[in-house]
Scaffold this motif. Structure first.
Motif, mmCIF file in Angstrom:
data_model
loop_
_atom_site.group_PDB
_atom_site.id
_atom_site.type_symbol
_atom_site.label_atom_id
_atom_site.label_comp_id
_atom_site.label_asym_id
_atom_site.label_seq_id
_atom_site.Cartn_x
_atom_site.Cartn_y
_atom_site.Cartn_z
ATOM 1 N N ASP A 1 0.825 -1.209 0.000
ATOM 2 C CA ASP A 1 0.000 0.000 0.000
ATOM 3 C C ASP A 1 0.856 1.254 0.000
ATOM 4 N N ALA A 2 2.053 1.143 0.548
ATOM 5 C CA ALA A 2 2.944 2.303 0.633
ATOM 6 C C ALA A 2 4.389 1.839 0.628
ATOM 7 N N ALA A 3 5.245 2.685 0.096
ATOM 8 C CA ALA A 3 6.694 2.496 0.184
ATOM 9 C C ALA A 3 7.279 3.783 0.738
ATOM 10 N N ILE A 4 8.269 3.645 1.605
ATOM 11 C CA ILE A 4 8.860 4.818 2.242
ATOM 12 C C ILE A 4 10.364 4.624 2.301
ATOM 13 N N SER A 5 11.102 5.727 2.305
ATOM 14 C CA SER A 5 12.556 5.652 2.357
ATOM 15 C C SER A 5 13.094 6.917 3.001
ATOM 16 N N SER A 6 14.253 6.805 3.645
ATOM 17 C CA SER A 6 14.893 7.996 4.209
ATOM 18 C C SER A 6 16.409 7.891 4.094
ATOM 19 N N PHE A 7 17.016 8.940 3.582
ATOM 20 C CA PHE A 7 18.473 9.066 3.478
ATOM 21 C C PHE A 7 19.126 7.810 2.902
ATOM 22 N N ALA A 8 18.491 7.232 1.913
ATOM 23 C CA ALA A 8 19.009 5.999 1.323
ATOM 24 C C ALA A 8 19.177 6.096 -0.191
ATOM 25 N N LEU A 9 18.228 6.692 -0.860
ATOM 26 C CA LEU A 9 18.208 6.592 -2.317
ATOM 27 C C LEU A 9 19.192 7.526 -3.006
ATOM 28 N N HIS A 10 19.815 8.442 -2.264
ATOM 29 C CA HIS A 10 20.861 9.254 -2.893
ATOM 30 C C HIS A 10 22.153 8.464 -3.087
ATOM 31 N N HIS A 11 22.161 7.189 -2.678
ATOM 32 C CA HIS A 11 23.313 6.332 -2.953
ATOM 33 C C HIS A 11 23.267 5.743 -4.366
ATOM 34 N N MET A 12 22.151 5.871 -5.047
ATOM 35 C CA MET A 12 22.020 5.285 -6.383
ATOM 36 C C MET A 12 22.801 6.081 -7.426
ATOM 37 N N GLU A 13 23.288 5.366 -8.435
ATOM 38 C CA GLU A 13 23.840 6.027 -9.618
ATOM 39 C C GLU A 13 22.695 6.720 -10.362
ATOM 40 N N LEU A 14 23.009 7.799 -11.048
ATOM 41 C CA LEU A 14 21.962 8.590 -11.695
ATOM 42 C C LEU A 14 21.184 7.783 -12.736
ATOM 43 N N ASP A 15 21.855 6.859 -13.414
ATOM 44 C CA ASP A 15 21.164 6.094 -14.448
ATOM 45 C C ASP A 15 20.250 5.013 -13.870
ATOM 46 N N ALA A 16 20.207 4.896 -12.531
ATOM 47 C CA ALA A 16 19.335 3.903 -11.895
ATOM 48 C C ALA A 16 18.001 4.493 -11.451
ATOM 49 N N TYR A 17 17.857 5.804 -11.528
ATOM 50 C CA TYR A 17 16.645 6.436 -11.002
ATOM 51 C C TYR A 17 15.382 5.993 -11.729
#
Length: 237
Positions: free
Chosen positions: A106-122
């Motif tokens: 029903d929901a997905a949440i994240s904090s201070f985690a997704l800025h670790h991704m490479e730009l082409d993974a967004y």
């Protein structure tokens, strides 16, 4: 998504982050945006389970699944929630949530985690989050962002990162604790080199989420403004 340096973190992560009122406010703002009737919640980049604990307090009846690419973080979260049958943790990354079928949450949440991704993974991550959400589902992302993007060698981008993160370090020393300031300083070279710490503008995430099919995307600024923390809320039709 780079995980090496987070496998080696030796500080009491939860304790240090709890001294940072700006982070506390950011996470509270994110958790407040969880749908009231959410039964199944996915915590992406769950780390030691700090955000999971807040979600559990806000939605005590929900089933919460945390995913993180760092084995040491997953182990720490599993130990913290050993007596909670409604919370589970496993290794996975936002770009590959294939362990879950379509429309699982029903929901997905994240904090201070997704800025670790490479730009082409967004785009891939946004599509995966969209896929695992049920119709009417919501994605909430609380993170730090920047004002300028560009190549690593770009003077304009480097100056923006340097100005932004040194201002954060000063703020943490004055308003949080010495260890919080040191964590920021220790990570500064990684942010400058984009070595597992890659800042984007909030609009970059917004565009990826819209391209994935989310019907609406809202960007919410949390105080203090100079830290450039934001909560992004995206709703699936």
């Amino acid at each position: 998504m780079s995980i090496t340096h987070w496998n080696d973190v030796t500080i009491d992560y939860d304790k240090v982050l709890d001294t940072d009122e700006s982070n506390v406010v950011l996470l509270a703002t994110a958790v407040d945006r969880l749908p009231a009737g959410a039964v199944d919640v996915l915590d992406i980049g769950s780390g030691t389970g700090r955000l999971t604990s807040l979600c559990r307090a806000a939605r005590p009846a929900a089933r919460i699944v945390g995913v993180d690419p760092a084995p040491t973080m997953v182990t720490a979260a599993q130990a913290k929630f050993a007596d909670d049958d409604g919370a589970s943790f496993l290794e996975a990354i936002a770009e590959d949530l294939s362990v879950f079928p379509d429309a699982s949450f029903d929901a997905a949440i994240s904090s201070f985690a997704l800025h670790h991704m490479e730009l082409d993974a967004y785009d891939t991550a946004a599509a995966e989050i969209f896929r695992v959400l049920r119709p009417g589902g919501r994605f909430v992302n609380a993170d730090q962002f920047c004002r300028v993007m560009g190549p690593v060698a770009s003077r304009e981008r480097a100056l923006d990162v340097l100005d932004l993160l040194t201002a954060k370090a000063r703020h943490y020393l004055l308003e949080a604790c010495f260890e919080r300031m040191l964590l920021q300083i220790d990570l500064l070279p990684r942010f400058l080199r984009e070595d597992g710490e890659i800042l984007t503008t909030p609009e970059y995430w917004r565009d990826a989420l819209k391209s994935a099919g989310f019907a609406t995307v809202e960007i919410i600024a949390t105080p203090p403004a100079e830290l450039y923390n934001r909560v992004i809320v995206a709703d699936k039709a």
